[in-house]
Design a protein around this motif. Structure first.
Motif, mmCIF file in Angstrom:
data_model
loop_
_atom_site.group_PDB
_atom_site.id
_atom_site.type_symbol
_atom_site.label_atom_id
_atom_site.label_comp_id
_atom_site.label_asym_id
_atom_site.label_seq_id
_atom_site.Cartn_x
_atom_site.Cartn_y
_atom_site.Cartn_z
ATOM 1 N N GLY A 3 0.681 -1.007 -0.030
ATOM 2 C CA GLY A 3 -0.136 -0.040 -0.036
ATOM 3 C C GLY A 3 0.796 1.200 0.140
ATOM 4 O O GLY A 3 0.669 2.281 -0.765
ATOM 5 N N ALA A 4 2.116 1.325 0.830
ATOM 6 C CA ALA A 4 2.846 2.428 0.850
ATOM 7 C C ALA A 4 3.569 2.650 -0.479
ATOM 8 O O ALA A 4 3.749 3.559 -0.994
ATOM 9 N N VAL A 5 4.106 1.555 -1.039
ATOM 10 C CA VAL A 5 4.705 1.701 -2.231
ATOM 11 C C VAL A 5 3.721 1.914 -3.438
ATOM 12 O O VAL A 5 4.169 2.957 -4.172
ATOM 13 N N LEU A 6 2.369 1.486 -3.414
ATOM 14 C CA LEU A 6 1.486 2.097 -4.641
ATOM 15 C C LEU A 6 1.256 3.272 -4.383
ATOM 16 O O LEU A 6 1.323 4.257 -5.185
ATOM 17 N N ALA A 7 1.005 4.011 -3.214
ATOM 18 C CA ALA A 7 0.818 5.334 -2.928
ATOM 19 C C ALA A 7 1.768 6.106 -3.278
ATOM 20 O O ALA A 7 1.694 7.397 -3.913
ATOM 21 N N ALA A 8 3.119 5.911 -2.933
ATOM 22 C CA ALA A 8 4.411 6.667 -3.452
ATOM 23 C C ALA A 8 4.414 6.596 -4.893
ATOM 24 O O ALA A 8 4.989 7.651 -5.666
ATOM 25 N N TYR A 9 4.399 5.501 -5.547
ATOM 26 C CA TYR A 9 4.392 5.473 -6.923
ATOM 27 C C TYR A 9 3.370 6.081 -7.717
ATOM 28 O O TYR A 9 3.748 6.909 -8.574
ATOM 29 N N LEU A 10 2.352 6.128 -7.171
ATOM 30 C CA LEU A 10 1.181 7.037 -7.924
ATOM 31 C C LEU A 10 1.646 8.422 -7.928
ATOM 32 O O LEU A 10 1.276 9.339 -8.878
ATOM 33 N N GLU A 11 1.983 9.158 -6.796
ATOM 34 C CA GLU A 11 2.615 10.289 -6.664
ATOM 35 C C GLU A 11 3.671 10.651 -7.578
ATOM 36 O O GLU A 11 3.725 11.606 -8.020
ATOM 37 N N VAL A 12 4.694 9.657 -7.469
ATOM 38 C CA VAL A 12 5.741 9.796 -8.826
ATOM 39 C C VAL A 12 5.234 9.924 -9.860
ATOM 40 O O VAL A 12 5.622 10.817 -10.709
ATOM 41 N N GLU A 13 4.254 9.062 -10.324
ATOM 42 C CA GLU A 13 3.883 9.004 -11.742
ATOM 43 C C GLU A 13 3.060 10.360 -12.043
ATOM 44 O O GLU A 13 3.369 10.865 -12.968
ATOM 45 N N ARG A 14 2.151 10.944 -11.150
ATOM 46 C CA ARG A 14 1.481 12.210 -11.271
ATOM 47 C C ARG A 14 2.383 13.402 -11.288
ATOM 48 O O ARG A 14 2.424 14.378 -12.185
ATOM 49 N N ALA A 27 8.723 11.726 -3.624
ATOM 50 C CA ALA A 27 7.952 10.501 -3.716
ATOM 51 C C ALA A 27 8.723 9.455 -3.873
ATOM 52 O O ALA A 27 8.571 8.401 -3.396
ATOM 53 N N ALA A 28 9.793 9.486 -4.853
ATOM 54 C CA ALA A 28 10.603 8.461 -4.996
ATOM 55 C C ALA A 28 11.287 8.012 -3.694
ATOM 56 O O ALA A 28 11.629 6.912 -3.496
ATOM 57 N N ARG A 29 11.890 9.097 -3.136
ATOM 58 C CA ARG A 29 12.234 8.812 -1.607
ATOM 59 C C ARG A 29 11.401 8.161 -0.849
ATOM 60 O O ARG A 29 11.874 7.276 -0.148
ATOM 61 N N ARG A 30 10.247 8.488 -0.803
ATOM 62 C CA ARG A 30 9.432 7.513 0.124
ATOM 63 C C ARG A 30 9.112 6.065 -0.376
ATOM 64 O O ARG A 30 8.882 5.291 0.604
ATOM 65 N N LEU A 31 9.098 6.151 -1.550
ATOM 66 C CA LEU A 31 9.067 4.571 -2.261
ATOM 67 C C LEU A 31 10.183 3.853 -1.654
ATOM 68 O O LEU A 31 10.171 2.907 -1.234
ATOM 69 N N GLY A 32 11.694 4.658 -1.911
ATOM 70 C CA GLY A 32 12.675 3.724 -1.324
ATOM 71 C C GLY A 32 12.614 3.582 -0.033
ATOM 72 O O GLY A 32 12.992 2.328 0.660
ATOM 73 N N GLU A 33 12.113 4.410 1.186
ATOM 74 C CA GLU A 33 11.883 4.134 2.428
ATOM 75 C C GLU A 33 10.904 2.923 2.482
ATOM 76 O O GLU A 33 11.149 2.131 3.277
ATOM 77 N N ALA A 34 9.887 2.967 1.901
ATOM 78 C CA ALA A 34 8.982 1.844 1.869
ATOM 79 C C ALA A 34 9.502 0.383 1.829
ATOM 80 O O ALA A 34 9.004 -0.639 2.266
ATOM 81 N N VAL A 35 10.473 0.479 0.884
ATOM 82 C CA VAL A 35 11.238 -0.913 0.544
ATOM 83 C C VAL A 35 12.376 -1.017 1.397
ATOM 84 O O VAL A 35 13.035 -1.821 1.335
ATOM 85 N N ALA A 36 12.994 -0.102 2.112
ATOM 86 C CA ALA A 36 14.073 -0.114 3.004
ATOM 87 C C ALA A 36 14.170 -1.154 4.058
ATOM 88 O O ALA A 36 15.141 -1.772 4.576
ATOM 89 N N ASP A 37 13.035 -1.220 5.003
ATOM 90 C CA ASP A 37 13.132 -2.011 6.072
ATOM 91 C C ASP A 37 12.801 -3.390 5.599
ATOM 92 O O ASP A 37 11.931 -3.774 4.968
ATOM 93 N N PRO A 38 13.733 -4.131 5.834
ATOM 94 C CA PRO A 38 13.653 -5.686 5.736
ATOM 95 C C PRO A 38 12.397 -6.382 5.920
ATOM 96 O O PRO A 38 11.632 -7.334 5.266
ATOM 97 N N ALA A 39 11.670 -5.960 6.945
ATOM 98 C CA ALA A 39 10.463 -6.606 7.383
ATOM 99 C C ALA A 39 9.188 -6.347 6.486
ATOM 100 O O ALA A 39 8.517 -7.084 6.225
ATOM 101 N N SER A 40 9.355 -4.897 6.085
ATOM 102 C CA SER A 40 8.321 -4.560 5.027
ATOM 103 C C SER A 40 8.467 -5.458 3.643
ATOM 104 O O SER A 40 7.575 -5.211 2.766
#
Length: 138
Positions: A3-14, A27-40
């Motif tokens: 969900g966080a990845v998709l939200a950030a992606y849509l912001e990058v796209e727009r 938004a690309a930085r937020r997308l990176g943060e969304a996948v930075a945590d190994p648990a996520s």
């Protein structure tokens, strides 16, 4: 995490569709943060995580646009597998003119086509190939 990845992606796209590099970079930085945590990233495909990291590292409009294409493909494949779980209704759009005629596809919220690869120069260039209902195909 998706969900966080998709939200950030849509912001990058727009942001790319409106040639707004600053918002796209944030938004690309937020997308990176969304996948930075190994648990996520546990349930996310490796190619999606790798493409997110490449997008996060991009600087400027053209590098962001180039990095968006492989990420879009990986995200589409993930959502196509019924992995969305939640989120807005989306469309899968293709522009045959992106990247000097090689073409590229992207996901966006339903509505008028907003081309992130060509931005304001050719904002409406693209054809909707698929509709993805809210929550994926489940």
């Amino acid at each position: 995490a998706l969900g966080a990845v998709l939200a950030a992606y849509l912001e990058v796209e727009r942001a790319l569709a409106t040639d707004d590099a600053e918002t796209a970079l944030g938004a690309a930085r937020r997308l990176g943060e969304a996948v930075a945590d190994p648990a996520s990233v546990t349930g996310l495909p490796a190619d999606l995580v790798a493409a997110a990291r490449t997008l996060d590292a991009a600087e400027g409009l053209q590098p962001l646009r180039a990095a968006l294409a492989p990420f879009s493909e990986a995200l589409h494949a993930t959502l196509g597998g019924g992995g969305a779980g939640h989120g807005p209704a989306l469309v899968w759009v293709r522009c045959p003119m992106a990247f000097e005629g090689r073409g590229a596809s992207w996901l966006q919220a339903e509505g008028e086509v907003e081309n992130p690869y060509l931005g304001a120069a050719m904002l409406r260039c693209g054809e909707v190939l698929e509709r993805i209902p809210p929550g994926g195909d489940e």
